[in-house]
Enzyme design. Structure first.
Site, PDB file in Angstrom:
ATOM      1  CG  ASP A  38      -1.862   1.179   1.240  1.00 10.30           C
ATOM      2  OD1 ASP A  38      -1.611   2.151   0.480  1.00 10.30           O
ATOM      3  OD2 ASP A  38      -2.853   1.140   1.983  1.00 10.30           O
TER       4      ASP A  38
ATOM      5  CE1 TYR B 175      -4.377  11.828 -10.881  1.00 10.44           C
ATOM      6  CE2 TYR B 175      -4.911  13.499 -12.489  1.00 10.44           C
ATOM      7  CZ  TYR B 175      -4.612  12.201 -12.185  1.00 10.44           C
ATOM      8  OH  TYR B 175      -4.544  11.282 -13.180  1.00 10.44           O
TER       9      TYR B 175
ATOM     10  CE  LYS C 170      -1.041  11.336 -12.605  1.00  8.89           C
ATOM     11  NZ  LYS C 170      -0.410  10.030 -12.621  1.00  8.89           N
TER      12      LYS C 170
HETATM   13  N1  LIG Z   1      -8.128   6.717 -16.131  1.00  2.00           N
HETATM   14  C1  LIG Z   1      -7.797   7.889 -16.622  1.00  2.00           C
HETATM   15  O1  LIG Z   1      -8.613   8.585 -17.242  1.00  2.00           O
HETATM   16  C2  LIG Z   1      -6.404   8.392 -16.486  1.00  2.00           C
HETATM   17  C3  LIG Z   1      -6.033   9.542 -17.166  1.00  2.00           C
HETATM   18  C4  LIG Z   1      -4.739  10.014 -17.050  1.00  2.00           C
HETATM   19  C5  LIG Z   1      -3.835   9.334 -16.270  1.00  2.00           C
HETATM   20  N2  LIG Z   1      -4.218   8.229 -15.596  1.00  2.00           N
HETATM   21  C6  LIG Z   1      -3.230   7.557 -14.772  1.00  2.00           C
HETATM   22  O2  LIG Z   1      -3.203   6.181 -15.040  1.00  2.00           O
HETATM   23  C7  LIG Z   1      -2.742   5.491 -13.888  1.00  2.00           C
HETATM   24  C8  LIG Z   1      -3.633   4.289 -13.621  1.00  2.00           C
HETATM   25  O3  LIG Z   1      -4.912   4.749 -13.394  1.00  2.00           O
HETATM   26  P1  LIG Z   1      -6.213   3.854 -13.638  1.00  2.00           P
HETATM   27  O4  LIG Z   1      -7.177   4.752 -14.279  1.00  2.00           O
HETATM   28  O5  LIG Z   1      -5.834   2.572 -14.282  1.00  2.00           O
HETATM   29  O6  LIG Z   1      -6.671   3.629 -12.125  1.00  2.00           O
HETATM   30  P2  LIG Z   1      -7.420   2.390 -11.428  1.00  2.00           P
HETATM   31  O7  LIG Z   1      -8.218   1.609 -12.389  1.00  2.00           O
HETATM   32  O8  LIG Z   1      -8.063   2.995 -10.233  1.00  2.00           O
HETATM   33  O9  LIG Z   1      -6.202   1.487 -10.964  1.00  2.00           O
HETATM   34  C9  LIG Z   1      -5.324   1.948  -9.993  1.00  2.00           C
HETATM   35  C10 LIG Z   1      -4.375   0.826  -9.613  1.00  2.00           C
HETATM   36  O10 LIG Z   1      -3.482   1.315  -8.619  1.00  2.00           O
HETATM   37  C11 LIG Z   1      -3.564   0.502  -7.465  1.00  2.00           C
HETATM   38  N3  LIG Z   1      -3.458   1.352  -6.297  1.00  2.00           N
HETATM   39  C12 LIG Z   1      -4.240   2.433  -5.983  1.00  2.00           C
HETATM   40  N4  LIG Z   1      -3.872   2.950  -4.804  1.00  2.00           N
HETATM   41  C13 LIG Z   1      -2.848   2.198  -4.365  1.00  2.00           C
HETATM   42  C14 LIG Z   1      -2.064   2.216  -3.185  1.00  2.00           C
HETATM   43  N5  LIG Z   1      -2.267   3.108  -2.213  1.00  2.00           N
HETATM   44  N6  LIG Z   1      -1.069   1.301  -3.059  1.00  2.00           N
HETATM   45  C15 LIG Z   1      -0.869   0.378  -3.998  1.00  2.00           C
HETATM   46  N7  LIG Z   1      -1.573   0.304  -5.123  1.00  2.00           N
HETATM   47  C16 LIG Z   1      -2.573   1.190  -5.309  1.00  2.00           C
HETATM   48  C17 LIG Z   1      -4.907  -0.187  -7.545  1.00  2.00           C
HETATM   49  O11 LIG Z   1      -4.867  -1.473  -6.978  1.00  2.00           O
HETATM   50  P3  LIG Z   1      -5.266  -1.863  -5.468  1.00  2.00           P
HETATM   51  O12 LIG Z   1      -6.584  -1.269  -5.170  1.00  2.00           O
HETATM   52  O13 LIG Z   1      -5.248  -3.365  -5.525  1.00  2.00           O
HETATM   53  O14 LIG Z   1      -4.157  -1.330  -4.631  1.00  2.00           O
HETATM   54  C18 LIG Z   1      -5.082  -0.367  -9.042  1.00  2.00           C
HETATM   55  O15 LIG Z   1      -4.412  -1.525  -9.468  1.00  2.00           O
HETATM   56  C19 LIG Z   1      -2.737   6.530 -12.764  1.00  2.00           C
HETATM   57  O16 LIG Z   1      -1.415   6.944 -12.575  1.00  2.00           O
HETATM   58  C20 LIG Z   1      -3.527   7.667 -13.319  1.00  2.00           C
HETATM   59  O17 LIG Z   1      -3.107   8.901 -12.788  1.00  2.00           O
HETATM   60  C21 LIG Z   1      -5.478   7.738 -15.694  1.00  2.00           C
HETATM   61  C1  LIG Z   2      -2.172  10.066  -9.503  1.00  4.13           C
HETATM   62  O1  LIG Z   2      -1.562   9.444 -10.559  1.00  4.13           O
HETATM   63  C2  LIG Z   2      -2.431   8.709 -11.364  1.00  4.13           C
HETATM   64  C3  LIG Z   2      -1.653   8.057 -12.426  1.00  4.13           C
HETATM   65  O2  LIG Z   2      -0.300   8.241 -12.307  1.00  4.13           O
HETATM   66  C4  LIG Z   2      -3.482   9.604 -12.009  1.00  4.13           C
HETATM   67  O3  LIG Z   2      -4.406   8.864 -12.792  1.00  4.13           O
HETATM   68  C5  LIG Z   2      -4.214  10.266 -10.930  1.00  4.13           C
HETATM   69  O4  LIG Z   2      -5.097  11.181 -11.508  1.00  4.13           O
HETATM   70  C6  LIG Z   2      -3.216  10.958 -10.008  1.00  4.13           C
HETATM   71  N1  LIG Z   2      -3.950  11.463  -8.952  1.00  4.13           N
HETATM   72  C7  LIG Z   2      -3.624  12.620  -8.416  1.00  4.13           C
HETATM   73  C8  LIG Z   2      -4.529  13.100  -7.367  1.00  4.13           C
HETATM   74  O5  LIG Z   2      -2.665  13.257  -8.776  1.00  4.13           O
END
Ligand SMILES: NC(=O)c1ccc[n+]([C@@H]2O[C@H](COP(=O)([O-])OP(=O)(O)OC[C@H]3O[C@@H](n4cnc5c(N)ncnc54)[C@H](OP(=O)(O)O)[C@@H]3O)[C@@H](O)[C@H]2O)c1
Ligand SMILES: *[C@@H]1O[C@H](CO)[C@@H](O)[C@H](O)[C@H]1NC(C)=O
Ligand SMILES: *[C@@H]1O[C@H](CO)[C@@H](O)[C@H](O)[C@H]1NC(C)=O
Ligand SMILES: *[C@@H]1O[C@H](CO)[C@@H](O)[C@H](O)[C@H]1NC(C)=O
Length: 346
Positions: free
Chosen positions: A120, A220, A224
């Site tokens: 975590d 956030y 980034k």
């Molecule tokens: N989705 C978007 O639109 C978007 C856009 C731009 C950038 N991003 C970036 O893409 C990345 C992945 O995002 P996602 O959209 O795939 O999110 P997601 O579906 O919520 O997946 C997040 C992953 O991170 C793990 N995680 C979260 N908090 C954690 C913690 N405290 N310790 C360890 N593991 C943790 C979660 O697993 P567990 O719950 O098992 O820990 C899960 O595997 C992030 O960096 C995000 O900022 C996403």
């Molecule tokens: C943290 O990082 C993840 C992916 O790197 C991104 O999707 C998320 O928006 C970020 N959250 C904040 C609060 O910066």
């Protein structure tokens, strides 16, 4: 007669002044237009035509890929697709059952080895990173995907963001990414030193919100921006070790984190998103317009948006006010939804 000559001279001088200005503007316009066409051409070529570096450069069949935040969303897809490409995979996240299921799925589908590492990132100390070092130090690591991230629970003004939430976002989005990199980079450098054939790849999952400051997601957004600058600086340092650093400029993707459940032209699911990333390693695609080094927006819908935002005369900052309005709207509709859910329970 005399005055006629004088007048003639005067008008000539005026003319040449205006002529000069006109030519000047014409040249500036021409340079600007050529620059626009050139960079737009680069975006089109890299996004739609040119293939990226082959993944086999980074050690397919023997090397390991480490993915943080691997249990869900984008991280899960990275793990699946890197496994399918032939890498052994280390999966890091909190949810043990999700990681175990995924590990089994990858082993069965792709015949590679997997390891899981429960962590975590909001509750780490020196021992946590020592444990990662211990588990991974014997592995041949070719790829690291710094994907883990967490967002705000709801769009909110900074005065209304709790210390806890602020702290968690910085802990996960900044500290975790930097510290995992600090643990794995020496292993990658050592591996590169063993043979000139060995190369490394570090993918940092960033966001448009690092380029366009987003009011009400201020924390956030700032994490980034940190990741973007960190990635570019690191990329230049490690180039000598044949390690490629790629910072992803991601727009929305359908995952739990984005709270978006429907795909659209600009919002893909994680599967095509990650496929685009892995087929465009080393190319900037949409980010080619600005020439931000070592940054990429490889999915075509995101590439078009990146081009659009940056070809605007005022650049990314032109969108701050619009973002603020959008976030206020999102907060209002989310609060309404929470209210409805609360009422439904009664
Ligand atoms: N989705 C978007 O639109 C978007 C856009 C731009 C950038 N991003 C970036 O893409 C990345 C992945 O995002 P996602 O959209 O795939 O999110 P997601 O579906 O919520 O997946 C997040 C992953 O991170 C793990 N995680 C979260 N908090 C954690 C913690 N405290 N310790 C360890 N593991 C943790 C979660 O697993 P567990 O719950 O098992 O820990 C899960 O595997 C992030 O960096 C995000 O900022 C996403
Ligand atoms: C943290 O990082 C993840 C992916 O790197 C991104 O999707 C998320 O928006 C970020 N959250 C904040 C609060 O910066
Ligand atoms: C862990 O993942 C499983 C699916 O694999 C899911 O059913 C469960 O709700 C998750 N647990 C938590 C605490 O998110
Ligand atoms: C980073 O970007 C620069 C400029 O585009 C490029 O020359 C360099 O090879 C890139 N470095 C890595 C490690 O990818």
């Amino acid at each position: 007669m005399d005055s006629l000559v004088k007048n003639f001279h005067f008008s000539l001088a005026m003319d040449s002044k205006w002529d000069c200005l006109l030519w000047f503007l014409l040249f500036v316009g021409l340079f600007k237009s050529l620059g626009f066409l050139w960079r737009t051409g680069l975006v089109i070529a890299q996004t739609f035509l040119i293939p990226g570096k082959s993944l086999s450069l980074f050690g397919v069949k023997s090397a390991w890929a480490v993915v943080t935040g691997a249990s869900d969303g984008i991280g899960r897809e990275f793990a699946l697709q890197l496994g399918a490409a032939g890498f052994n995979v280390v999966l890091m996240a909190r949810n043990e059952s999700a990681l175990k299921e995924l590990a089994t799925e990858i082993e069965q589908k792709s015949g590679v080895s997997t390891k899981i590492h429960l962590i975590d990132f909001t509750k780490t100390n020196e021992d946590s990173y020592a444990a990662i070092t211990e588990q991974l130090s014997s592995l041949d690591i070719g790829v690291l995907v710094n994907n883990v991230g967490c967002g705000h629970s709801i769009s909110a003004d900074f005065v209304d963001v709790s210390q806890q939430e602020f702290g968690d976002i910085v802990a996960v989005n900044v500290t975790a990414n930097v510290r995992v990199t600090r643990v794995i980079l020496p292993m990658m450098i050592k591996r590169s030193a063993k043979s000139v054939k060995n190369r490394g790849l570090i993918i940092n999952v960033g966001s448009f919100s690092g380029a366009v400051p987003i009011p009400m997601l201020q924390t956030y957004s700032a994490t980034k921006a940190f990741l973007a600058t960190f990635s570019t600086a690191l990329a230049e340092e490690v180039r000598q070790h044949r390690i490629t650093v790629e910072h992803l400029n991601a727009y929305f993707i359908v995952t739990k984190l984005s709270k978006i459940s429907r795909t659209s032209l600009f919002v893909p699911t994680a599967k095509p998103y990650v496929a685009a990333v892995l087929s465009k390693i080393g190319l900037a695609c949409g980010a080619a317009y600005t020439g931000r080094p070592n940054t990429s927006s490889p999915f075509w819908g995101h590439a078009v948006l990146d081009w659009y935002i940056n070809s605007f005369p005022g650049g990314p900052s032109s969108f701050i006010e619009t973002s603020f309005r959008m976030q206020r709207g999102l907060r209002a509709s989310r609060l309404r939804k929470l209210e409805r859910e609360k009422n439904a329970q009664h």
